[in-house]
Design a protein around this motif. Structure first.
Motif, PDB file in Angstrom:
ATOM      1  N   ASN A   8       0.866  -1.180  -0.041  1.00  0.00           N
ATOM      2  CA  ASN A   8      -0.029  -0.018  -0.004  1.00  0.00           C
ATOM      3  C   ASN A   8       0.812   1.234  -0.120  1.00  0.00           C
ATOM      4  O   ASN A   8       0.530   2.143   0.702  1.00  0.00           O
ATOM      5  CB  ASN A   8      -0.963   0.098   1.085  1.00  0.00           C
ATOM      6  CG  ASN A   8      -1.883  -1.127   1.278  1.00  0.00           C
ATOM      7  OD1 ASN A   8      -2.375  -1.630   0.047  1.00  0.00           O
ATOM      8  ND2 ASN A   8      -2.446  -1.505   2.348  1.00  0.00           N
ATOM      9  N   TRP A   9       1.848   1.362  -0.994  1.00  0.00           N
ATOM     10  CA  TRP A   9       2.682   2.537  -0.949  1.00  0.00           C
ATOM     11  C   TRP A   9       2.090   3.637  -1.891  1.00  0.00           C
ATOM     12  O   TRP A   9       1.565   3.172  -3.148  1.00  0.00           O
ATOM     13  CB  TRP A   9       4.097   2.271  -1.250  1.00  0.00           C
ATOM     14  CG  TRP A   9       5.025   1.748  -0.347  1.00  0.00           C
ATOM     15  CD1 TRP A   9       5.005   0.645   0.225  1.00  0.00           C
ATOM     16  CD2 TRP A   9       5.542   2.301   0.579  1.00  0.00           C
ATOM     17  NE1 TRP A   9       5.884   0.346   1.300  1.00  0.00           N
ATOM     18  CE2 TRP A   9       6.644   1.714   1.374  1.00  0.00           C
ATOM     19  CE3 TRP A   9       6.003   3.928   0.751  1.00  0.00           C
ATOM     20  CZ2 TRP A   9       7.277   2.159   2.336  1.00  0.00           C
ATOM     21  CZ3 TRP A   9       6.907   4.259   1.484  1.00  0.00           C
ATOM     22  CH2 TRP A   9       7.432   3.580   2.251  1.00  0.00           C
ATOM     23  N   SER A  10       1.697   4.691  -1.557  1.00  0.00           N
ATOM     24  CA  SER A  10       1.319   5.818  -2.334  1.00  0.00           C
ATOM     25  C   SER A  10       2.162   6.894  -2.456  1.00  0.00           C
ATOM     26  O   SER A  10       3.366   6.629  -2.103  1.00  0.00           O
ATOM     27  CB  SER A  10      -0.169   6.416  -1.584  1.00  0.00           C
ATOM     28  OG  SER A  10       0.507   7.086  -0.401  1.00  0.00           O
ATOM     29  N   LEU A  42       8.910  12.108  10.240  1.00  0.00           N
ATOM     30  CA  LEU A  42       8.395  11.842   8.834  1.00  0.00           C
ATOM     31  C   LEU A  42       8.971  10.508   8.481  1.00  0.00           C
ATOM     32  O   LEU A  42       8.092   9.683   7.698  1.00  0.00           O
ATOM     33  CB  LEU A  42       9.186  12.703   7.914  1.00  0.00           C
ATOM     34  CG  LEU A  42       8.678  14.357   8.114  1.00  0.00           C
ATOM     35  CD1 LEU A  42       9.563  15.254   7.038  1.00  0.00           C
ATOM     36  CD2 LEU A  42       7.274  14.267   7.600  1.00  0.00           C
ATOM     37  N   LEU A  43       9.843   9.902   8.897  1.00  0.00           N
ATOM     38  CA  LEU A  43      10.336   8.523   8.570  1.00  0.00           C
ATOM     39  C   LEU A  43       9.366   7.534   9.177  1.00  0.00           C
ATOM     40  O   LEU A  43       8.698   6.456   8.632  1.00  0.00           O
ATOM     41  CB  LEU A  43      11.824   8.326   8.940  1.00  0.00           C
ATOM     42  CG  LEU A  43      12.826   8.856   8.174  1.00  0.00           C
ATOM     43  CD1 LEU A  43      14.214   8.835   8.567  1.00  0.00           C
ATOM     44  CD2 LEU A  43      12.755   8.413   6.545  1.00  0.00           C
ATOM     45  N   VAL A  44       9.022   7.720  10.208  1.00  0.00           N
ATOM     46  CA  VAL A  44       8.261   6.939  10.996  1.00  0.00           C
ATOM     47  C   VAL A  44       6.860   6.936  10.660  1.00  0.00           C
ATOM     48  O   VAL A  44       6.150   5.790  10.321  1.00  0.00           O
ATOM     49  CB  VAL A  44       8.222   7.081  12.550  1.00  0.00           C
ATOM     50  CG1 VAL A  44       7.020   6.492  13.248  1.00  0.00           C
ATOM     51  CG2 VAL A  44       9.565   6.799  13.285  1.00  0.00           C
ATOM     52  N   THR A  45       6.259   8.167  10.113  1.00  0.00           N
ATOM     53  CA  THR A  45       4.791   8.134   9.570  1.00  0.00           C
ATOM     54  C   THR A  45       4.894   7.420   8.239  1.00  0.00           C
ATOM     55  O   THR A  45       3.702   6.953   7.897  1.00  0.00           O
ATOM     56  CB  THR A  45       4.437   9.572   9.605  1.00  0.00           C
ATOM     57  OG1 THR A  45       5.392  10.395   8.863  1.00  0.00           O
ATOM     58  CG2 THR A  45       4.490  10.124  10.805  1.00  0.00           C
ATOM     59  N   ALA A  46       6.067   7.709   7.241  1.00  0.00           N
ATOM     60  CA  ALA A  46       6.017   7.093   6.141  1.00  0.00           C
ATOM     61  C   ALA A  46       5.968   5.460   6.309  1.00  0.00           C
ATOM     62  O   ALA A  46       5.539   4.845   5.548  1.00  0.00           O
ATOM     63  CB  ALA A  46       7.069   7.561   5.318  1.00  0.00           C
ATOM     64  N   ILE A  47       6.967   5.000   7.070  1.00  0.00           N
ATOM     65  CA  ILE A  47       7.250   3.479   7.331  1.00  0.00           C
ATOM     66  C   ILE A  47       6.025   3.014   7.968  1.00  0.00           C
ATOM     67  O   ILE A  47       5.576   1.855   7.293  1.00  0.00           O
ATOM     68  CB  ILE A  47       8.523   3.132   8.139  1.00  0.00           C
ATOM     69  CG1 ILE A  47       9.842   3.680   7.201  1.00  0.00           C
ATOM     70  CG2 ILE A  47       8.651   1.959   8.446  1.00  0.00           C
ATOM     71  CD1 ILE A  47      11.005   3.700   8.069  1.00  0.00           C
ATOM     72  N   ALA A  48       5.290   3.416   8.963  1.00  0.00           N
ATOM     73  CA  ALA A  48       4.475   2.847   9.565  1.00  0.00           C
ATOM     74  C   ALA A  48       2.829   3.114   8.908  1.00  0.00           C
ATOM     75  O   ALA A  48       1.906   2.351   9.391  1.00  0.00           O
ATOM     76  CB  ALA A  48       4.265   3.432  11.064  1.00  0.00           C
ATOM     77  N   ASN A  49       2.942   4.026   8.007  1.00  0.00           N
ATOM     78  CA  ASN A  49       1.819   4.496   7.254  1.00  0.00           C
ATOM     79  C   ASN A  49       0.663   5.104   8.253  1.00  0.00           C
ATOM     80  O   ASN A  49      -0.469   4.856   8.215  1.00  0.00           O
ATOM     81  CB  ASN A  49       1.255   3.501   6.481  1.00  0.00           C
ATOM     82  CG  ASN A  49       0.170   3.992   5.307  1.00  0.00           C
ATOM     83  OD1 ASN A  49       0.219   5.025   5.021  1.00  0.00           O
ATOM     84  ND2 ASN A  49      -0.491   3.043   4.823  1.00  0.00           N
ATOM     85  N   VAL A  50       1.213   5.754   8.898  1.00  0.00           N
ATOM     86  CA  VAL A  50       0.351   6.503  10.141  1.00  0.00           C
ATOM     87  C   VAL A  50       0.368   8.024   9.917  1.00  0.00           C
ATOM     88  O   VAL A  50       1.185   8.540   9.172  1.00  0.00           O
ATOM     89  CB  VAL A  50       0.643   6.142  11.542  1.00  0.00           C
ATOM     90  CG1 VAL A  50       0.288   4.569  12.021  1.00  0.00           C
ATOM     91  CG2 VAL A  50       1.909   6.310  11.922  1.00  0.00           C
TER      92      VAL A  50
END
Length: 80
Positions: A8-10, A42-50
């Motif tokens: 689910n990468w957007s 930013l990295l955590v939100t991108a990796i965890a998709n939150v």
């Protein structure tokens, strides 16, 4: 967990990851702790998709909506 990271990468998720990596590199170059905290976020939100609206957090749930009944109008006669 690993499946959620890889699927689910957007475009926005990829953009957050790219900006996070660039900000992390810049924080090491400039030795700036504030920028490294922002990059980590930013990295955590991108990796965890939150995050805001991550994982369809702002999606509208259509299954709970009730179908509207058809309204039947009756004509009244005022000349009685």
């Amino acid at each position: 967990m690993m499946k959620a990271i890889l699927n689910n990468w957007s475009v926005m998720r990829g953009l957050r990851l790219l900006i996070g990596i660039i900000a992390l590199v810049q924080s090491f170059i400039q030795k700036d702790i504030t920028l490294s905290i922002i990059a980590g976020f930013l990295l955590v939100t991108a990796i965890a998709n939150v995050g805001c609206c991550g994982g369809n957090g702002c999606a509208v749930n259509f299954s709970n909506r009730k179908k509207e009944k058809e309204i039947v109008y009756e004509e009244l006669d005022n000349k009685q």
